[in-house]
Design an enzyme around this catalytic site. Sequence first.
Site, mmCIF file in Angstrom:
data_model
loop_
_atom_site.group_PDB
_atom_site.id
_atom_site.type_symbol
_atom_site.label_atom_id
_atom_site.label_comp_id
_atom_site.label_asym_id
_atom_site.label_seq_id
_atom_site.Cartn_x
_atom_site.Cartn_y
_atom_site.Cartn_z
ATOM 1 N N ARG A 147 35.284 37.083 40.993
ATOM 2 C CA ARG A 147 35.374 36.124 42.097
ATOM 3 C C ARG A 147 36.481 36.457 43.091
ATOM 4 N NH1 ARG A 147 36.321 31.085 38.301
ATOM 5 N NH2 ARG A 147 37.694 32.704 37.409
ATOM 6 N N HIS A 154 45.495 34.893 40.864
ATOM 7 C CA HIS A 154 44.562 33.876 41.350
ATOM 8 C C HIS A 154 44.530 32.689 40.400
ATOM 9 C CE1 HIS A 154 41.129 34.465 38.502
ATOM 10 N NE2 HIS A 154 41.646 35.673 38.394
ATOM 11 N N ASP A 168 38.691 39.857 37.841
ATOM 12 C CA ASP A 168 37.784 38.729 38.020
ATOM 13 C C ASP A 168 36.811 38.991 39.175
ATOM 14 O OD1 ASP A 168 36.773 36.054 38.858
ATOM 15 O OD2 ASP A 168 38.155 35.331 37.318
ATOM 16 N N CYS A 209 43.313 41.106 39.960
ATOM 17 C CA CYS A 209 42.627 40.810 38.714
ATOM 18 C C CYS A 209 41.198 41.341 38.760
ATOM 19 C CB CYS A 209 42.619 39.298 38.476
ATOM 20 S SG CYS A 209 41.842 38.797 36.923
ATOM 21 N N CYS A 246 42.692 31.792 36.521
ATOM 22 C CA CYS A 246 42.622 33.103 35.865
ATOM 23 C C CYS A 246 42.420 32.918 34.358
ATOM 24 C CB CYS A 246 43.895 33.884 36.128
ATOM 25 S SG CYS A 246 43.925 35.524 35.362
#
Length: 309
Positions: free
Chosen positions: A135, A187, A133, A131, A190
Amino acid sequence: MTADTTQTKEKFTITTSTTTSSTENITTQVKALDIKDSQKSAHNHHKHHHHLLHKYNTNGEEASDDDEDDESCSPRSPVTLGPSPSVAKEHGLSRLIKNNRAWSKAIKERQPDFFEKCSQGQQPKVFWIGCSDSRVPENELLQLAPGEVFTHRNIANVVVSTDLNCLSVLQYAVEVLKVEHVVVCGHYGCGGVAAALGDHSYGLIDHWLGNIKEVKAQHQDNLDQIQDKEEKCRALVEINARNSVLTVAKSPIMKAAWERGQKVEIVGLVYDIQTGLLGELGYHVKNAEDLKAQLSVDSSALFSARAAS
């Protein structure tokens, strides 16, 4: 001689003075890169003008001499030989560029030839589909150095058979780099998956979220049995990752690789942002037989196995 004539002449003639301004013609600026040794002293007068990212502090004042003497600065832009209004004040990237210099210096101290070896090519064993993302930084959480993981990221780690971008990266990873592991990692927490669970419209991104909504529809009955909203989102994160694993496995790229005897497996993982830990989802596909076995598992069996674990 008129001002216009002088300006025209300067477009084709580099004088002994290399003083540049934001109004100079771009052609003249580019040609300034070819300044001969006879003009070296004039060039040295401006050699630090390419410190565009840290030459000025937040007040627009010139930085200290320590910054000016940093010889590891980035190469000067061919069309920006000096400070321009657009970079007259320090911005957020100044700190990041300094961080980069510190990181590069630390790497060189530990392994002087590291970047030289990196420049000669890459031989990663892992292709990571994750992803976007911020993080979930794959190199960081896997503790791998540059050159050890090949990456494709998008919102909610979705793989669809019509995404030529993702499939092109997959083909390069498998056929050229000869990776041994294709990792699809979802994750928990999400945002893309959470958005797909709802009915709110987000505009353009709705087209992308539609891929996740299709996965949700395939497992709607079993998802509806989960009352807790957060747990339902976690379940969709997992089956969305599973769907991407199966899509990769069904691709002509993987089929061809397995037919020629190439050893490459596809693994489904999930990352827990709250703990920093990776977990295996039990989706391992090493060949066409494994794919067939995974495709035979229906939604109810999938959710029953999830509840049992």
